[in-house]
Motif scaffolding. Sequence first.
Motif, PDB file in Angstrom:
ATOM      1  N   LEU A  90       0.797  -1.235   0.000  1.00 21.23           N
ATOM      2  CA  LEU A  90       0.000   0.000   0.000  1.00 21.23           C
ATOM      3  C   LEU A  90       0.827   1.283   0.000  1.00 21.23           C
ATOM      4  O   LEU A  90       0.302   2.356  -0.256  1.00 21.23           O
ATOM      5  N   MET A  91       2.109   1.174   0.303  1.00 19.64           N
ATOM      6  CA  MET A  91       2.930   2.387   0.436  1.00 19.64           C
ATOM      7  C   MET A  91       3.073   3.110  -0.901  1.00 19.64           C
ATOM      8  O   MET A  91       2.828   2.539  -1.954  1.00 19.64           O
ATOM      9  N   HIS A  92       3.445   4.382  -0.813  1.00 21.98           N
ATOM     10  CA  HIS A  92       3.714   5.176  -2.007  1.00 21.98           C
ATOM     11  C   HIS A  92       5.170   5.650  -1.977  1.00 21.98           C
ATOM     12  O   HIS A  92       5.871   5.473  -0.983  1.00 21.98           O
ATOM     13  N   GLU A  93       5.606   6.225  -3.073  1.00 19.05           N
ATOM     14  CA  GLU A  93       6.977   6.736  -3.169  1.00 19.05           C
ATOM     15  C   GLU A  93       7.204   7.791  -2.077  1.00 19.05           C
ATOM     16  O   GLU A  93       6.301   8.552  -1.750  1.00 19.05           O
ATOM     17  N   PRO A  94       8.426   7.878  -1.550  1.00 21.01           N
ATOM     18  CA  PRO A  94       8.676   8.834  -0.465  1.00 21.01           C
ATOM     19  C   PRO A  94       8.677  10.288  -0.903  1.00 21.01           C
ATOM     20  O   PRO A  94       8.593  11.185  -0.085  1.00 21.01           O
ATOM     21  N   GLY A  95       8.755  10.565  -2.183  1.00 21.99           N
ATOM     22  CA  GLY A  95       8.757  11.957  -2.644  1.00 21.99           C
ATOM     23  C   GLY A  95      10.118  12.605  -2.445  1.00 21.99           C
ATOM     24  O   GLY A  95      11.153  11.932  -2.429  1.00 21.99           O
ATOM     25  N   LEU A  96      10.113  13.906  -2.282  1.00 26.94           N
ATOM     26  CA  LEU A  96      11.346  14.678  -2.162  1.00 26.94           C
ATOM     27  C   LEU A  96      12.107  14.286  -0.897  1.00 26.94           C
ATOM     28  O   LEU A  96      11.546  14.307   0.195  1.00 26.94           O
ATOM     29  N   CYS A  97      13.348  13.886  -1.048  1.00 23.25           N
ATOM     30  CA  CYS A  97      14.243  13.595   0.073  1.00 23.25           C
ATOM     31  C   CYS A  97      15.450  14.512  -0.060  1.00 23.25           C
ATOM     32  O   CYS A  97      15.905  14.789  -1.170  1.00 23.25           O
ATOM     33  N   LEU A  98      15.953  14.974   1.058  1.00 20.23           N
ATOM     34  CA  LEU A  98      17.070  15.918   1.037  1.00 20.23           C
ATOM     35  C   LEU A  98      18.219  15.405   1.895  1.00 20.23           C
ATOM     36  O   LEU A  98      18.003  14.627   2.825  1.00 20.23           O
ATOM     37  N   PRO A  99      19.447  15.875   1.615  1.00 14.32           N
ATOM     38  CA  PRO A  99      20.597  15.471   2.426  1.00 14.32           C
ATOM     39  C   PRO A  99      20.698  16.317   3.702  1.00 14.32           C
ATOM     40  O   PRO A  99      20.287  17.484   3.710  1.00 14.32           O
ATOM     41  N   PRO A 100      21.262  15.759   4.760  1.00 15.49           N
ATOM     42  CA  PRO A 100      21.339  16.495   6.027  1.00 15.49           C
ATOM     43  C   PRO A 100      22.256  17.716   5.980  1.00 15.49           C
ATOM     44  O   PRO A 100      22.088  18.641   6.777  1.00 15.49           O
TER      45      PRO A 100
END
Length: 168
Positions: A90-100
């Motif tokens: 059921l999950m979806h793509e995490p979308g925008l991810c950024l570096p710390p």
Amino acid sequence: MLIDEIMNTEMKVAMSDSSVHEAALSMYCNQINSMPVVDTNDRLVGMISEENILFAMYPGVNDFVAYERFDFEVIEKGYTRVLNQQVAGLMHEPGLCLPPAMPVLQAVSLMYLNNIRKVLITEEEKLVGIFTTGDVHRALFETGLATRPFKRDKDTERLSGWRGRHTH
């Protein structure tokens, strides 16, 4: 200021192979509406949300066209079927991810352009934190308090008078 200086590292996560029931229970108990999904190596693989869970129960557009009426009470009983599925289904793509190590204002600009209020922070595909616009406001507010102590003045008096007139 960099993201890793103000991001939240205390996150609730769902495992991709856990049941939707476990994820839904965690979201309910923690009063959150979505969770990152990780695999057994802590790699970010998706997001699960209340919407994912509820939409899995809803009839689709084709169902509405094919049938004149629905017994929504029967559909609600299908919730158990959905809860027994694995999160990965059921999950979806995490979308925008950024570096710390990204500067906060650059991150906020990207969030604004994408019309989102929270992003997941990843390093080498591993989830290391979550960053929200609220984190930015808190950091800026706390910095402001450190450099300018709070004191009651005409502006705060005016604001409290306005709140008193508009919060009935």
